[in-house]
Design a protein around this motif. Structure first.
Motif, PDB file in Angstrom:
ATOM      1  N   LYS A 196      91.089  45.640  -4.454  1.00  0.00           N
ATOM      2  CA  LYS A 196      91.007  46.702  -3.449  1.00  0.00           C
ATOM      3  C   LYS A 196      92.175  46.638  -2.481  1.00  0.00           C
ATOM      4  O   LYS A 196      92.756  47.665  -2.103  1.00  0.00           O
ATOM      5  CB  LYS A 196      89.680  46.599  -2.689  1.00  0.00           C
TER       6      LYS A 196
ATOM      7  N   LEU B  32      79.889  34.613  -8.133  1.00  0.00           N
ATOM      8  CA  LEU B  32      79.882  35.812  -7.293  1.00  0.00           C
ATOM      9  C   LEU B  32      81.052  35.800  -6.317  1.00  0.00           C
ATOM     10  O   LEU B  32      81.695  36.842  -6.088  1.00  0.00           O
ATOM     11  CB  LEU B  32      78.556  35.898  -6.531  1.00  0.00           C
ATOM     12  N   GLU B  33      81.330  34.635  -5.738  1.00  0.00           N
ATOM     13  CA  GLU B  33      82.470  34.541  -4.818  1.00  0.00           C
ATOM     14  C   GLU B  33      83.776  34.859  -5.543  1.00  0.00           C
ATOM     15  O   GLU B  33      84.638  35.562  -5.001  1.00  0.00           O
ATOM     16  CB  GLU B  33      82.528  33.136  -4.211  1.00  0.00           C
ATOM     17  N   THR B  34      83.902  34.328  -6.750  1.00  0.00           N
ATOM     18  CA  THR B  34      85.111  34.615  -7.531  1.00  0.00           C
ATOM     19  C   THR B  34      85.225  36.099  -7.827  1.00  0.00           C
ATOM     20  O   THR B  34      86.306  36.708  -7.694  1.00  0.00           O
ATOM     21  CB  THR B  34      85.085  33.812  -8.843  1.00  0.00           C
ATOM     22  N   GLN B  35      84.097  36.715  -8.211  1.00  0.00           N
ATOM     23  CA  GLN B  35      84.102  38.148  -8.505  1.00  0.00           C
ATOM     24  C   GLN B  35      84.455  38.962  -7.271  1.00  0.00           C
ATOM     25  O   GLN B  35      85.277  39.888  -7.333  1.00  0.00           O
ATOM     26  CB  GLN B  35      82.729  38.559  -9.042  1.00  0.00           C
ATOM     27  N   LEU B  36      83.826  38.605  -6.125  1.00  0.00           N
ATOM     28  CA  LEU B  36      84.116  39.329  -4.890  1.00  0.00           C
ATOM     29  C   LEU B  36      85.574  39.154  -4.477  1.00  0.00           C
ATOM     30  O   LEU B  36      86.219  40.107  -4.015  1.00  0.00           O
ATOM     31  CB  LEU B  36      83.189  38.836  -3.769  1.00  0.00           C
ATOM     32  N   ARG B  37      86.095  37.931  -4.641  1.00  0.00           N
ATOM     33  CA  ARG B  37      87.484  37.690  -4.278  1.00  0.00           C
ATOM     34  C   ARG B  37      88.423  38.517  -5.148  1.00  0.00           C
ATOM     35  O   ARG B  37      89.399  39.113  -4.650  1.00  0.00           O
ATOM     36  CB  ARG B  37      87.794  36.205  -4.402  1.00  0.00           C
ATOM     37  N   ASP B  38      88.119  38.574  -6.443  1.00  0.00           N
ATOM     38  CA  ASP B  38      88.957  39.376  -7.345  1.00  0.00           C
ATOM     39  C   ASP B  38      88.876  40.855  -6.973  1.00  0.00           C
ATOM     40  O   ASP B  38      89.908  41.559  -6.953  1.00  0.00           O
ATOM     41  CB  ASP B  38      88.512  39.170  -8.791  1.00  0.00           C
ATOM     42  N   GLU B  39      87.651  41.320  -6.684  1.00  0.00           N
ATOM     43  CA  GLU B  39      87.503  42.728  -6.310  1.00  0.00           C
ATOM     44  C   GLU B  39      88.219  43.038  -4.998  1.00  0.00           C
ATOM     45  O   GLU B  39      88.858  44.088  -4.863  1.00  0.00           O
ATOM     46  CB  GLU B  39      86.018  43.076  -6.193  1.00  0.00           C
ATOM     47  N   MET B  40      88.121  42.114  -4.040  1.00  0.00           N
ATOM     48  CA  MET B  40      88.803  42.326  -2.767  1.00  0.00           C
ATOM     49  C   MET B  40      90.318  42.340  -2.948  1.00  0.00           C
ATOM     50  O   MET B  40      91.025  43.165  -2.348  1.00  0.00           O
ATOM     51  CB  MET B  40      88.400  41.230  -1.772  1.00  0.00           C
ATOM     52  N   ASN B  41      90.813  41.430  -3.773  1.00  0.00           N
ATOM     53  CA  ASN B  41      92.258  41.426  -4.039  1.00  0.00           C
ATOM     54  C   ASN B  41      92.689  42.727  -4.709  1.00  0.00           C
ATOM     55  O   ASN B  41      93.749  43.288  -4.368  1.00  0.00           O
ATOM     56  CB  ASN B  41      92.616  40.236  -4.933  1.00  0.00           C
TER      57      ASN B  41
END
Length: 302
Positions: free
Chosen positions: A143, A132-141
């Motif tokens: 965005k 989940l952290e990896t997914q959120l980090r990718d999504e934040m990058n």
């Protein structure tokens, strides 16, 4: 010596009686016969006197010891029975402890299994959290990249829009050493030919007219300079109508005339603003640029 012989006889008789009690038991006659037999077997005839004394003492002591032997046997039997009961109780206790140990072992095994399951669950949760952290980090990058691109695009649009809204001008009448303008019999539109600034090219130095390219609030200002003896008056006009004027008069020719004025106007696209010199008035300009006309866009309006 007599006592020793009797004790030995009693001990042998006691052992025999105990054995017989264990095997099936003896009555008192059998016990007496056994004692007599043992006495004859273990004490061969030596002298008549000694055998008679020994027989008398043995009979006396043995007769006295038989009741004690029965009491000892009963006490021993009771002790054995008690020990058997203790052994049975101890066996039951051991059995119970074994059952408790088996139950505890089962509980420990179950707890170990639960711990393994819990460890597996925690490990799985950690993996899920990392994913989940990896997914959120990718999504934040992603965005942030989109925002950055959008921001750059917006900035470029704003720059372009601001370039379109960058409207300002300033000019004076002449660059010559000295020039007199007026008096005239009618009003004339002044042409400020010496342009200092003309951002947006909204001011025409040939006609002296400013044409609004955008709807908005504009600031305009004029300065008037002349010599005494003749009035010096100029006015700002909007679409053919006078708005404000700058005016000064001095009676003596050596006097100097100075005046200025300004105004903020709301202009629509295509509105025109210019400066007109009143009839019968005169202004003087030179390379000192005393007479100026300036304007700029304060802010656009929708």
């Amino acid at each position: 010596m007599k006592a020793l012989v009797c004790i030995l006889l009693l001990l042998e008789t006691f052992v025999f009686v105990v054995q017989q009690q264990v095997d099936g038991g003896l009555n008192e006659n059998e016990i007496s016969q056994q004692i007599s037999s043992e006495d004859g077997r273990q004490n061969p005839p030596q002298t008549d006197t000694l055998r008679a004394e020994a027989s008398t003492d043995s009979q006396q002591y043995c007769n006295l010891g038989i009741p004690d032997i029965h009491a000892a046997l009963r006490e021993l039997t009771a002790t054995v029975t008690e020990q058997k009961a203790n052994i049975r109780e101890l066996t039951a206790t051991v059995t119970e402890q074994k059952a408790n140990i088996r139950e505890l072992t089962a509980t420990v095994t179950e707890q170990k299994e639960k711990n393994r399951e819990l460890t597996a669950t925690v490990t799985e949760q950690k993996e899920n959290i990392r994913a989940l952290e990896t997914q959120l980090r990718d999504e934040m990058n992603k965005k942030n990249e989109e925002i950055s691109n959008l921001t750059l695009s917006q900035v470029e649009e704003l720059r372009k829009e601001n370039r379109d809204r960058e409207i300002a001008f300033s000019a004076s009448l002449t660059q010559s050493s000295i020039e007199y303008i007026g008096p005239f019999s009618t009003e004339i539109t002044l042409t400020y030919r010496n342009v200092f600034t003309n951002i947006g090219n909204a001011y025409n130095p040939i006609t002296g007219i400013f044409t609004a390219p955008l709807k908005g609030a504009y600031m305009f200002r004029i300065s008037v300079y002349g010599h005494g003896g003749i009035t010096s008056t100029a006015a700002i006009h909007k679409n053919g109508k006078q708005v404000v004027s700058a005016h000064d008069i001095q009676p003596q020719a050596q006097d100097r005339l100075n005046s200025s004025n300004g105004v903020v106007l709301i202009l629509e696209v295509g509105d025109v603003v210019y400066v007109r010199l009143w009839s019968g008035n005169r202004i003087v300009d030179s390379y000192n640029n005393h007479n100026t006309f300036s304007g700029f866009l304060l802010f656009p309006l929708r």
